[in-house]
Write an enzyme that holds these catalytic residues in place. Structure first.
Site, short mmCIF file in Angstrom:
data_model
loop_
_atom_site.label_atom_id
_atom_site.label_comp_id
_atom_site.label_asym_id
_atom_site.label_seq_id
_atom_site.Cartn_x
_atom_site.Cartn_y
_atom_site.Cartn_z
N MET A 30 0.83 -1.20 0.00
CA MET A 30 0.00 0.00 0.00
C MET A 30 0.87 1.25 0.00
O MET A 30 0.39 2.35 0.28
CB MET A 30 -0.95 0.01 1.20
N GLY A 31 2.16 1.09 -0.30
CA GLY A 31 3.04 2.24 -0.37
C GLY A 31 3.59 2.64 0.99
O GLY A 31 3.57 1.87 1.94
N HIS A 37 9.73 -3.39 3.49
CA HIS A 37 9.23 -3.59 2.12
C HIS A 37 10.39 -3.87 1.16
O HIS A 37 10.30 -4.77 0.32
CB HIS A 37 8.49 -2.34 1.63
N LYS A 151 5.14 -10.27 9.32
CA LYS A 151 4.56 -9.39 10.34
C LYS A 151 3.04 -9.44 10.30
O LYS A 151 2.38 -9.47 11.33
CB LYS A 151 5.04 -7.95 10.16
N GLN A 155 -2.78 -12.26 7.72
CA GLN A 155 -2.95 -12.02 6.29
C GLN A 155 -2.22 -13.08 5.47
O GLN A 155 -2.77 -13.61 4.49
CB GLN A 155 -2.40 -10.63 5.94
N VAL A 178 11.14 -7.38 9.84
CA VAL A 178 12.28 -6.48 10.01
C VAL A 178 11.95 -5.58 11.20
O VAL A 178 10.88 -4.98 11.25
CB VAL A 178 12.54 -5.65 8.75
N MET A 186 8.84 -3.09 12.06
CA MET A 186 8.67 -1.98 11.13
C MET A 186 7.29 -2.04 10.50
O MET A 186 6.82 -3.09 10.09
CB MET A 186 9.75 -2.02 10.05
#
Length: 285
Positions: A30-31, A37, A151, A155, A178, A186
């Site tokens: 989702m940016g 990421h 994390k 999901q 991470v 994070m």
């Protein structure tokens, strides 16, 4: 790195890559990208020839009182970070491209039972939004592999179940959590943690780590352990959403003789809702 805004252009680019015999890896996001990421992107790069990242803030997975409008949009910085690690493609569609008939008319994908517990209990409809958009992205990209961070363990488990149930030909790869130096996982939502709360925002990780120590020491009264872990979060000044000891595959409450278990938790700070998890293999215990 090439950036695409339309489904057809992405399909054409990936079709050409496949004609050249290249394998495709996919990292949906989702940016508001951070180091975790980028670690997923690097993991995908180690496994395939071409990597595509999507950035789409999916309104369908946000509840009525959640932070869709506040969720950080940082596409220029995201694009720079991806280009810096030689990502091949960025797919950045708008809502009209993803839901041309509107969200109310969008066909939904629902994974029963697993989507209504844990985070799903306090975020009704969230995982329905996730599985709907991810299944749509899988159909658009048709990757050989897709990388999801551990994390978001619930999901990850739900996506694996969806892929299995719907016979979607993609391998789901898990990327490690991470963490910041103090153990805080994070997350893009960490930017919502207030400066006053940040020194103790790792309390969820600390409580789950304590839980792990108790289990490794032989304690198997899981309901009592869950209650104690939530009490530790409260004592630190935060509001626990849940702490649950689950079967790693099904997310059902773990039985005392389950060998693969995952400790999952969520807590509220003043500005954010944080999640974390730890997995244990008790086969050698």
């Amino acid at each position: 790195m090439k950036t695409f805004h339309h489904i057809q252009s992405v399909r054409e680019a990936l079709k050409q890559a496949r004609l050249e015999g290249k394998t495709v890896g996919f990292v949906p996001t989702m940016g508001n990208l951070h180091d975790a990421h980028i670690a997923l992107v690097r993991q995908a790069q180690s496994l395939v020839d071409v990597v595509i990242v999507s950035v789409f803030v999916n309104r369908l997975q946000f509840g009525l009182n959640e932070d869709w409008d506040k969720y950080p949009r940082t596409i220029e910085a995201d694009s720079q970070k991806l280009a810096a690690v030689n990502c091949d493609f960025l797919f950045y569609p708008d809502e009209k491209e993803m839901y041309p008939n509107g969200m109310d008319a969008q066909t939904r994908v629902i994974v029963p039972s697993m989507a209504d517990v844990l985070c799903g209990a306090s975020r009704p409809g969230h995982f329905e939004g996730v599985t709907t958009v991810v299944s749509k992205l899988f159909n658009i990209v048709q990757p050989d592999i897709a990388v999801f961070g551990i994390k978001d363990y619930q999901q990850l488990a739900i996506i694996r179940r969806m892929v299995e149930d719907l016979c979607i030909p993609v391998d789901i790869v898990a990327g490690d959590i991470v963490r910041e130096a103090d153990g805080l996982a994070m997350s893009s939502r960490n930017s919502f943690i207030t400066p006053q709360e940040r020194p103790n925002a790792n309390q969820l990780h600390r409580s789950l780590s304590w839980l792990r120590e108790q289990i490794l020491a032989g304690e198997r009264n899981y309901p009592a352990l869950e209650t104690a872990a939530k009490a530790r979060i409260k004592e630190a000044g935060f509001r626990p959403d849940y702490v649950s000891i689950c079967n790693s595959k099904t997310l059902a409450p773990a039985a005392s003789d389950d060998l693969n278990i995952t400790l999952l938790g969520a807590m509220y700070t003043e500005g954010a809702r944080l999640i974390d998890n730890l997995s244990l293999n008790l086969a050698g215990e």
